[in-house]
Design an enzyme around this catalytic site. Structure first.
Site, short mmCIF file in Angstrom:
data_model
loop_
_atom_site.label_atom_id
_atom_site.label_comp_id
_atom_site.label_asym_id
_atom_site.label_seq_id
_atom_site.Cartn_x
_atom_site.Cartn_y
_atom_site.Cartn_z
N GLU A 1 1.78 -0.43 -4.88
CA GLU A 1 0.90 0.18 -5.14
C GLU A 1 1.29 2.22 -5.15
OE1 GLU A 1 -3.33 2.63 -4.04
OE2 GLU A 1 -1.80 2.50 -2.25
N ASP B 1 0.74 -1.38 0.05
CA ASP B 1 0.11 0.31 -0.35
C ASP B 1 1.30 1.57 0.10
OD1 ASP B 1 -2.46 1.29 0.68
OD2 ASP B 1 -2.01 1.78 1.69
#
Length: 552
Positions: free
Chosen positions: A280, A212
């Protein structure tokens, strides 16, 4: 079954298993409830792995299930090495790994390393005073002489990225919610602790990670102000247009070159396990460039998750070519992971106002692009964005910016399994954490399984077509080109060359094939036939994949 003797995939024998893989994203709160509390859980995933396997995907990516106060639904972690009771137990997670591996599916988990919850013991200790052993595990700074925040950095969730702590009489950095303080990656002890977290899950049998906000890990140690971003360069790919976050060029609060040192350490930890990571990259201006930096060579991340096809506007033929040319320019030595939908954006069936034929074309195209692919739960059913009333919203992002931005709940509503069952088979509880969308019920899995023409079967065929053609999984491409509304390119690996053509419009198109004796493949995907005069007549949203009969 314990983690030590759980069945493992032989990643060492196939270290490039991730290259060209199709990854199925599971948002566990909304996938399958196994215990009747209205919230999806890990045993629910176990129960649905046969369905996932039927899609033909290579891996699953499970969004966070760690212990958390759930202010941001698991992306605020208070214990990296345990399962939140809402989702089950460590034993339940082991069952997910065991069952997935038994079906030949690899397991990737969502690691949130840039920040923790303010309920994490690390932060509680760090916030207690300025002299404890974890006092600099987070990003703390004195105020300016006038008492204001140290600089102009903004939070993605709105307002300043700095929150005052009266106990320390300092500000702490939070790029997201105030309850999500950022870790200080300039402290080597922080890096070591996070690498230990990765080791913990690798030893439990995971095959990789979705990382993330990978470009947020390291901040500028000098805390310099971000410069303003000219209005013509702003876009809303990362944050909604109404968010002032879009008014800055984010040079100093993220995207720092020091980040590469940590990524190399993480890759070294993953290497003995044959594990892979997809990062990401959250950046509206330099996303592809950063993707190239983070996936270049063999000592950084294997893949990065690109946002270009998560944008609000439906990609035209020219836009697809522009994106892929930019990848060739700034990330030719790297590897992208493409997606049209995920848990943070409006589902693409709605976002781009796609007809069923257009949805089929786009999934066929993404399976032919160079890179790996993520598909988001329910995408294979053609689910539109759900309409969630304000009083039923859970997402703090939507609550903050309503009604101009309705948040992310519309793409996170429960999966629909059987329209004949209560809550479409998701849960036996009368009221679920988000309501089951009434507009989704007639698209449930059971009904589509009975319908040979359903989009679910097209997804299966498109994934299978990719797997059976190595050039599409791992081959090179010759550079994408467009002609009117048509995108075309060639994928090649060894002696296999596939010419791919896509009509990205609802109009008829005629395309002149290059010279050759072409044989159409992919008829099960609606691939058009080449006429004797070399003309390709494409209907609205039609595709063509072809091999030269000479074997080229």
């Amino acid at each position: 079954m314990t983690a030590d003797n759980a069945p493992r995939m032989d990643n060492a024998a196939n270290p490039d298993w991730w290259r060209g893989a199709v990854i199925y994203q599971i948002y566990p709160r909304s996938f399958q409830d196994s215990n009747g509390d209205g919230i999806g859980d890990l045993l629910g995933i176990v129960n649905r792995i046969p369905y996932i396997a039927s899609l033909g995907v290579d891996a699953i990516w499970i969004s966070p299930f760690f212990t958390s106060p759930m202010k941001d639904f698991g992306y605020d972690v208070s214990d990296y090495c345990d399962v939140d009771p809402m989702f089950g137990s460590i034993a339940d997670f082991d069952a997910v790994v065991e069952t997935a591996h038994r079906f030949g599916i690899r397991v990737m988990i969502d690691l949130v390393l840039s920040h923790t919850s303010d309920q994490h013991p690390w932060f509680k200790q760090s916030a207690s005073d300025r002299s404890n052993e974890k006092s600099d595990w987070y990003v703390w700074s004195d105020p300016k002489p006038d008492g204001t925040a140290p600089n102009n950095w903004l939070s993605i969730f709105g307002g300043s990225a700095w929150q005052w702590s009266s106990r320390r009489e300092q500000y702490y950095l939070h790029n997201f919610l105030t309850s999500q303080p950022d870790l200080n990656f300039h402290n080597p002890d922080v890096q070591t602790a996070l690498l230990d977290v990765a080791q913990f899950w690798l030893h439990r049998g995971v095959d990789g990670f979705r990382l993330d906000t990978i470009n947020f890990y390291t901040h500028d140690a000098e805390l310099r102000d971000n410069p303003p971003l000219p209005k013509e360069k702003r876009n809303a790919t990362i944050a909604p247009a109404v968010n002032p976050y879009n008014h800055q060029e984010h040079l100093y609060d993220k995207n720092r070159p020091e980040n590469l040192d940590f990524l190399r350490k993480l890759r070294a930890v993953m290497q003995p396990f044959g594990a892979a990571a997809v990062g990401e990259v959250g950046d509206a201006q330099r996303g592809l460039e950063i993707m190239g930096e983070y996936t270049r060579g063999d000592d950084l991340m294997q893949m990065c998750y690109a946002f270009e096809f998560l944008a609000a506007d439906q990609p035209t033929a020219q836009r697809v070519v522009e994106v892929m040319k930019q990848v060739d320019k700034v990330a030719s030595d790297g590897w992208a992971c493409w997606a049209f939908s995920n848990h943070d954006v409006v589902r693409h069936a709605t976002r781009w106002n796609l007809s069923p034929a257009a949805q089929r074309m786009f999934v066929t195209m993404i399976m032919c692009l160079r890179g790996s692919v993520c598909i988001y739960q329910g995408e294979e059913l053609g689910l539109p964005e759900a309409d969630v009333a304000y009083e039923e919203l859970q997402d703090p992002y939507g609550i903050e910016f309503w009604p101009e931005f309705k948040g992310r709940d519309g793409c996170r509503t429960p999966m629909v399994w059987d329209d004949a069952e209560h809550n479409a088979g998701f849960s036996s509880k009368p009221v679920t954490w988000l309501p089951v969308a009434s507009e989704h019920r007639n698209l449930a899995v059971a009904g589509q399984e009975r319908d040979p023409g359903a989009i679910l079967h097209h997804y299966r065929r498109a994934i299978s077509f990719r797997h059976h053609n190595r050039a599409l999984r791992v081959g090179t491409h010759d550079g994408l080109k467009s002609s009117g509304n048509v995108v075309y390119f060639t994928r090649t690996d060894g002696d296999q060359t596939i010419f791919c053509v896509f009509n990205i419009s609802d109009q008829q198109s005629v395309f002149d094939m290059p010279k050759g004796d072409w044989r159409t493949i992919g008829s099960e995907l609606g691939s058009a036939n080449v006429s004797d005069d070399g003309k390709l007549h494409l209907g609205p949203w039609q595709v063509c994949m072809a091999l030269d009969k000479s074997g080229r």
